[in-house]
Write a protein that holds these residues in place. Structure first.
Motif, PDB file in Angstrom:
ATOM      1  N   LEU A 197      84.071  67.279 -29.933  1.00 62.96           N
ATOM      2  CA  LEU A 197      83.163  67.916 -28.977  1.00 62.96           C
ATOM      3  C   LEU A 197      82.730  69.112 -29.635  1.00 62.96           C
ATOM      4  CD1 LEU A 197      84.564  66.630 -25.478  1.00 62.96           C
ATOM      5  CD2 LEU A 197      82.662  66.033 -26.463  1.00 62.96           C
ATOM      6  N   GLU A 234      85.540  64.687 -18.432  1.00 66.55           N
ATOM      7  CA  GLU A 234      84.816  63.293 -18.492  1.00 66.55           C
ATOM      8  C   GLU A 234      84.417  63.176 -19.670  1.00 66.55           C
ATOM      9  OE1 GLU A 234      83.620  66.121 -16.349  1.00 66.55           O
ATOM     10  OE2 GLU A 234      84.633  65.219 -14.702  1.00 66.55           O
ATOM     11  N   LYS A 235      83.991  64.162 -20.837  1.00 64.34           N
ATOM     12  CA  LYS A 235      83.739  64.017 -22.123  1.00 64.34           C
ATOM     13  C   LYS A 235      84.872  63.502 -22.967  1.00 64.34           C
ATOM     14  CE  LYS A 235      79.331  66.403 -21.516  1.00 64.34           C
ATOM     15  NZ  LYS A 235      78.483  67.811 -21.976  1.00 64.34           N
ATOM     16  N   THR A 250      85.690  60.043 -22.120  1.00 62.36           N
ATOM     17  CA  THR A 250      84.633  59.150 -22.753  1.00 62.36           C
ATOM     18  C   THR A 250      85.039  58.759 -24.368  1.00 62.36           C
ATOM     19  OG1 THR A 250      83.001  59.791 -21.236  1.00 62.36           O
ATOM     20  CG2 THR A 250      82.169  58.615 -23.183  1.00 62.36           C
ATOM     21  N   ILE A 251      85.191  59.998 -24.816  1.00 63.67           N
ATOM     22  CA  ILE A 251      85.775  59.901 -26.553  1.00 63.67           C
ATOM     23  C   ILE A 251      86.864  58.984 -26.475  1.00 63.67           C
ATOM     24  CG2 ILE A 251      86.495  61.245 -28.414  1.00 63.67           C
ATOM     25  CD1 ILE A 251      84.293  63.322 -27.580  1.00 63.67           C
ATOM     26  N   SER A 287      90.825  70.529 -21.279  1.00 64.26           N
ATOM     27  CA  SER A 287      89.510  71.055 -20.944  1.00 64.26           C
ATOM     28  C   SER A 287      89.798  72.395 -20.162  1.00 64.26           C
ATOM     29  CB  SER A 287      88.631  69.962 -20.298  1.00 64.26           C
ATOM     30  OG  SER A 287      89.227  69.979 -18.754  1.00 64.26           O
ATOM     31  N   THR A 343      84.781  68.934 -21.463  1.00 66.10           N
ATOM     32  CA  THR A 343      84.884  68.621 -19.936  1.00 66.10           C
ATOM     33  C   THR A 343      85.798  67.476 -20.001  1.00 66.10           C
ATOM     34  OG1 THR A 343      83.162  66.960 -19.826  1.00 66.10           O
ATOM     35  CG2 THR A 343      82.526  69.431 -19.266  1.00 66.10           C
ATOM     36  N   VAL A 383      79.289  70.456 -27.956  1.00 64.96           N
ATOM     37  CA  VAL A 383      79.163  70.068 -26.531  1.00 64.96           C
ATOM     38  C   VAL A 383      80.539  70.549 -25.927  1.00 64.96           C
ATOM     39  CG1 VAL A 383      79.426  67.888 -25.537  1.00 64.96           C
ATOM     40  CG2 VAL A 383      78.327  67.874 -27.462  1.00 64.96           C
TER      41      VAL A 383
END
Length: 112
Positions: A15, A25-26, A29-30, A47, A23, A20
């Motif tokens: 990220l 959430e990110k 996702t990864i 985060s 967070t 980016v």
């Protein structure tokens, strides 16, 4: 370091490399895209820990002294402007080492 911690570190680095925001959430996702299962608190923990620092700056200044961190990090970005400053600092280092050599030869040894 546990696999879940390492996976969160790598996700945060991905990220940060893409500029980016990190967070939970990110990160999640990864981690899901990579097929890595971690405890649900890890993404939030990472985060929260990284929200107040610039990860790219942190990586580039690891192992650098406090005074050298700014100069070392700025030299590649500034291009030719930092080169004269580095050349000016180099003779000063040579001058500092010469008195040490003179102190070493005082005419007697440590165990004489």
């Amino acid at each position: 370091m546990a696999n879940s911690e390492l996976a969160c570190v790598y996700a945060a680095l991905i990220l940060a490399d893409d500029d980016v925001a990190i967070t939970p959430e990110k990160l999640t996702t990864i981690l899901k895209a990579a097929g890595v299962e971690v405890e649900p608190y890890w993404p939030g923990l990472f985060s929260k820990a990284l929200e107040s620092c610039d990860l790219k700056t942190l990586i580039t200044t690891v192992g650098s002294g406090v005074g050298a961190a700014g100069a070392g990090g700025a030299a590649p970005a500034a291009g030719g402007a930092a080169a004269p400053a580095a050349e000016a600092a180099a003779p000063a280092k040579k001058e500092e080492s010469e008195p040490e050599e003179e102190d070493d030869d005082m005419g007697f040894g440590l165990f004489d």
